[in-house]
Design a protein around this motif. Structure first.
Motif, mmCIF file in Angstrom:
data_model
loop_
_atom_site.group_PDB
_atom_site.id
_atom_site.type_symbol
_atom_site.label_atom_id
_atom_site.label_comp_id
_atom_site.label_asym_id
_atom_site.label_seq_id
_atom_site.Cartn_x
_atom_site.Cartn_y
_atom_site.Cartn_z
ATOM 1 N N GLY A 74 0.833 -1.202 0.000
ATOM 2 C CA GLY A 74 0.000 0.000 0.000
ATOM 3 C C GLY A 74 0.865 1.247 0.000
ATOM 4 N N PHE A 75 0.214 2.412 -0.019
ATOM 5 C CA PHE A 75 0.929 3.681 -0.016
ATOM 6 C C PHE A 75 0.385 4.531 1.126
ATOM 7 N N SER A 76 1.275 4.871 2.033
ATOM 8 C CA SER A 76 0.915 5.598 3.245
ATOM 9 C C SER A 76 1.271 7.074 3.082
ATOM 10 N N PHE A 77 0.382 7.944 3.548
ATOM 11 C CA PHE A 77 0.678 9.378 3.542
ATOM 12 C C PHE A 77 0.022 10.001 4.770
ATOM 13 N N ALA A 78 0.694 11.006 5.312
ATOM 14 C CA ALA A 78 0.257 11.616 6.575
ATOM 15 C C ALA A 78 -0.479 12.925 6.322
ATOM 16 N N ASP A 79 -1.291 13.277 7.280
ATOM 17 C CA ASP A 79 -1.877 14.619 7.322
ATOM 18 C C ASP A 79 -0.710 15.607 7.421
ATOM 19 N N ARG A 80 -0.681 16.632 6.551
ATOM 20 C CA ARG A 80 0.469 17.544 6.514
ATOM 21 C C ARG A 80 0.604 18.373 7.780
ATOM 22 N N ALA A 81 -0.441 18.365 8.585
ATOM 23 C CA ALA A 81 -0.340 19.101 9.846
ATOM 24 C C ALA A 81 0.163 18.213 10.986
ATOM 25 N N VAL A 82 0.389 16.927 10.687
ATOM 26 C CA VAL A 82 0.873 15.993 11.711
ATOM 27 C C VAL A 82 2.361 15.771 11.473
ATOM 28 N N GLY A 83 3.181 16.015 12.481
ATOM 29 C CA GLY A 83 4.625 15.994 12.283
ATOM 30 C C GLY A 83 5.287 14.647 12.495
ATOM 31 N N THR A 84 4.555 13.626 13.000
ATOM 32 C CA THR A 84 5.163 12.328 13.286
ATOM 33 C C THR A 84 4.360 11.222 12.612
ATOM 34 N N PHE A 85 4.968 10.044 12.572
ATOM 35 C CA PHE A 85 4.302 8.874 12.005
ATOM 36 C C PHE A 85 3.361 8.295 13.053
ATOM 37 N N VAL A 86 2.074 8.207 12.735
ATOM 38 C CA VAL A 86 1.078 7.670 13.666
ATOM 39 C C VAL A 86 0.753 6.251 13.209
ATOM 40 N N GLU A 87 1.135 5.262 14.014
ATOM 41 C CA GLU A 87 0.949 3.858 13.629
ATOM 42 C C GLU A 87 -0.529 3.500 13.517
ATOM 43 N N SER A 88 -1.328 3.895 14.501
ATOM 44 C CA SER A 88 -2.757 3.551 14.516
ATOM 45 C C SER A 88 -3.571 4.840 14.574
ATOM 46 N N PRO A 89 -3.828 5.437 13.449
ATOM 47 C CA PRO A 89 -4.535 6.727 13.454
ATOM 48 C C PRO A 89 -5.990 6.555 13.896
#
Length: 703
Positions: A372-387
């Motif tokens: 898969g392809f993971s991408f974060a909310d641009r306002a979140v500065g860290t990797f969240v394993e279980s959003p």
């Protein structure tokens, strides 16, 4: 190895216990043979060879059969004596022979396939089949000197009775069952003769041509032990030794082709590199395991490289690592991770990478069970394993669908077989908002359509199919289970699970059950000129109340144009009727046999007898007992027609006796089961009063 019988002259006179006398100089011959040649031969053999089986002497058996077969062959005992079982020779197989006996010793001949050692008097248990050196005296030809015949002694001995010193050679370990039958053979304690040597030369024959040809042999290779220990295998080339394989004196280091060359492992052709391996991976393990390779421009081994002079692949802590002074790349199999510490990865990029991972020329692919392809909310500065609030999202594919995940699957896109696409959330509650209406699934397989107004309508004459794409009416339902389940959970007027009206209110046709109904008061209410019509059998497990009844069939005399009807026979009691005919004997007596269940099922029996063919008195002489009753006629040989009536006394009948006369309950008073027979205005008796209004004025949808 070829083995022949061994025979020699007996120079010792067993009768006088002296050397034989005569003109043949027996004394000197005895000394030469017994004290010279034989000791010399045995010393030579025991010095140059270790004891054991040299050739042949194979042991075979047929399981669960007595007897062991020993093939011809030879061995060498620890005293240097040849023990030969030769074709044409003889051997001893009697275990009870006196070891010191020289004459009159029973022997057996050795054939082409050897001989058979009997086992029927041995066992049960595990024994050792042994062979030992022995000679017996034979007179030979008349007037000639007696002969000493080589007769190997084959015996079955207990393992503790056979010392491991080589004087007795073990051929096999034998397991015997009752009666001496062989159940197993094993090579336990069978020694093979050897050749001890400090240097073993391997030679080959050679021939030379020219004006003076010759044939000789030459040394090809040698296996030796160097002065400092270890092992050396060398080959002879151009008059000098070339080391092929060497092991150091500490037995800790092995060298191949130390003078240069190539080694091939499992390769069908010649080696193409210094070490050429085919068919299997090359393995390196242990605390210093790994594969080291140098920069081709560096001519020496650099122990601690600082600028890529030497590289090493090794594995540690579940990861493969590429090292050159420090780890440059690691592949972690536990977490399925490739790491470039502090670097960038460029794939098909002509210039410098612009991102940590920069790919040009093709799409980026991610597959496998966690692809898969993971991408974060641009306002979140860290990797969240279980959003839990959309901090990170993953597009992935599973089961032929694309899914958008953020803690759970929130959107699924699936191509359809007709080229379209369906989207939504297949495994959790989801809502599609359309203007003021909603289509939503609250879970548990429930789909809901909620209108923004008050009606959900299918317009334009649409037919609705459930479980089918070809409904037979405006609503068609098909199912491998129960097609429709209707339940009314609120009591009150006009509250029914199903209401149907029409020329035919309900038409049901089932392969097994057409209609199944259940109600707290009434399961099914039907009215009409024909309230119900059944084509097939009807089972009623309770009481059936009716105004009348009978049968109607196609008239037997005119089945195409007329019916024939008969009425039921009614009674205030639950009567069973049994009938038949019987003829009395010469004394006017007869006995009627009835089925065994009649007496158990019925009580309060009554009998009705009619004489046929003449006038005669008739009576029951013995009422029903043991499933029979007896009668008597005044005239012998009279035919009697008999009827027996009985009142049911089974458990159900006793619990459900018919109440012949009963007053109407309050709600039925002034009402009639058949109001059309009692004048205008007569009201109908209904099992549930609320149905009267429904039958008179249709089926209202509310109070």
């Amino acid at each position: 190895m070829s083995v022949t019988p061994m025979v020699r002259t007996q120079y010792w006179n067993l009768s006088t216990n002296t050397i034989r006398s005569g003109s043949t100089n027996h004394g000197e011959s005895f000394t030469d043979v017994e004290s010279g040649l034989l000791p010399l031969s045995r010393t030579t053999e025991s010095s140059l060879h270790s004891w054991g089986v040299a050739d042949g002497l194979a042991v075979s058996a047929v399981l669960d059969t007595a007897g062991l077969t020993v093939a011809p062959g030879a061995g060498l005992d620890s005293l240097g004596r040849i023990v030969a079982l030769a074709v044409g020779g003889v051997a001893i197989v009697d275990p009870a022979v006196d070891p010191g006996q020289m004459v009159n010793v029973p022997t057996v001949p050795v054939g082409d396939s050897g001989l058979i050692v009997p086992t029927d008097s041995a066992g049960p248990g595990t024994l050792l089949l042994t062979i030992a050196f022995r000679e017996v005296q034979d007179q030979g030809l008349l007037f000639n000197a007696p002969l000493l015949v080589h007769t190997p002694w084959l015996r079955l001995l207990a393992p503790d009775d056979v010392p491991d010193d080589g004087r007795i050679l073990v051929l096999a370990s034998v397991t015997l069952g009752p009666g001496g039958v062989a159940t197993a053979l094993d090579a336990d304690r069978r020694h093979l003769a050897g050749l001890p040597a400090g240097r073993l030369e391997l030679r080959s024959p050679v021939a030379t041509g020219g004006p003076a040809p010759d044939v000789t042999q030459q040394e090809g290779a040698a296996l030796s032990i160097p002065a400092d220990g270890g092992l050396l295998l060398s080959a002879r080339s151009d008059g000098s030794d070339v080391p092929l394989l060497s092991v150091d004196g500490a037995l800790a280091s092995l060298s191949l082709l130390s003078g240069g060359g190539r080694v091939s492992v499992a390769s069908p052709g010649p080696a193409r590199t210094t070490l050429h391996v085919e068919g299997e991976p090359v393995h390196s393990g242990g605390t210093r395991g790994g594969f080291s390779f140098a920069d081709r421009a560096v001519g020496s081994y650099v122990d601690v490289p600082a600028a890529g002079e030497r590289w090493e692949w090794y594995a540690s802590a579940g990861a493969a690592r590429l090292w050159s002074g420090t780890d440059v790349l690691s592949i972690d199999m536990t977490n399925k991770r490739l790491t470039l510490p502090g670097g960038q990865l460029a794939i098909s990029v002509a210039g410098d990478p612009q991102r940590i991972v920069h790919v040009e020329g093709s799409e980026v692919h991610s597959g496998g069970p966690a692809g898969g392809f993971s991408f974060a909310d641009r306002a979140v500065g860290t990797f969240v394993e279980s959003p839990s609030a959309g901090q990170r999202w993953v597009w992935y594919s599973e089961g032929g669908s694309a899914k958008l995940w953020s803690g759970r699957d929130l959107l699924t896109v699936t191509p359809t077989t007709n080229g379209g696409v369906e989207f939504g959330r297949p495994d959790a509650p989801a809502t599609l908002s359309l203007f003021g209406s909603r289509i939503f699934d609250v879970g548990g397989g429930v789909l809901a359509i909620q209108s923004g107004g008050a009606v959900v309508a299918f317009n334009g004459g649409d037919a609705v199919g459930i479980g089918t794409t070809s409904p037979g009416g405006q609503l068609g339902v098909e199912s491998i289970g129960t097609a429709i389940v209707a339940t009314n959970s609120q009591d009150g007027p006009f509250r029914s699970a199903v209401q149907a009206s029409g020329m035919t209110g309900v038409f049901a046709q089932g392969r097994r059950t057409g209609v199944f109904t259940s109600g707290g008061s009434v399961g099914l209410v039907a009215t009409g000129p024909t309230a119900g019509q059944f084509f097939g059998d009807v089972d009623v497990t309770g009481t059936l109340h009716k105004g009348g009844g009978g049968f109607r069939i196609d008239h037997p005399l005119d089945p195409a144009n007329a019916y024939l009807s008969h009425s039921f026979v009614e009674s205030p009691e639950m009567l069973n009727v049994y009938r038949g005919t019987v003829t009395t004997d010469l004394d006017g007596d007869a006995t009627v046999e009835l089925p065994a269940y009649v007496e158990a099922l019925n009580g309060d029996l009554s009998y009705h007898l009619t004489v046929v063919g003449g006038a005669s008195t008739v009576g029951v002489t013995q009422p029903l007992e043991n499933n029979r009753f007896s009668l008597h006629t005044e005239l012998p040989g009279a035919g009697v027609c008999w009827l027996v009536f009985g009142v049911r006394q089974d458990a159900w009948a006793q619990a459900h006796r018919i109440q012949v006369e009963e007053p109407k309950p309050d709600q039925d008073r002034g009402r009639y089961l058949h109001p059309d027979l009692f004048g205008d205005g007569a009201a109908r008796v209904l099992l549930d009063p609320e149905h009267e209004a429904m039958l008179a004025g249709g089926f209202p949808v509310g109070d």
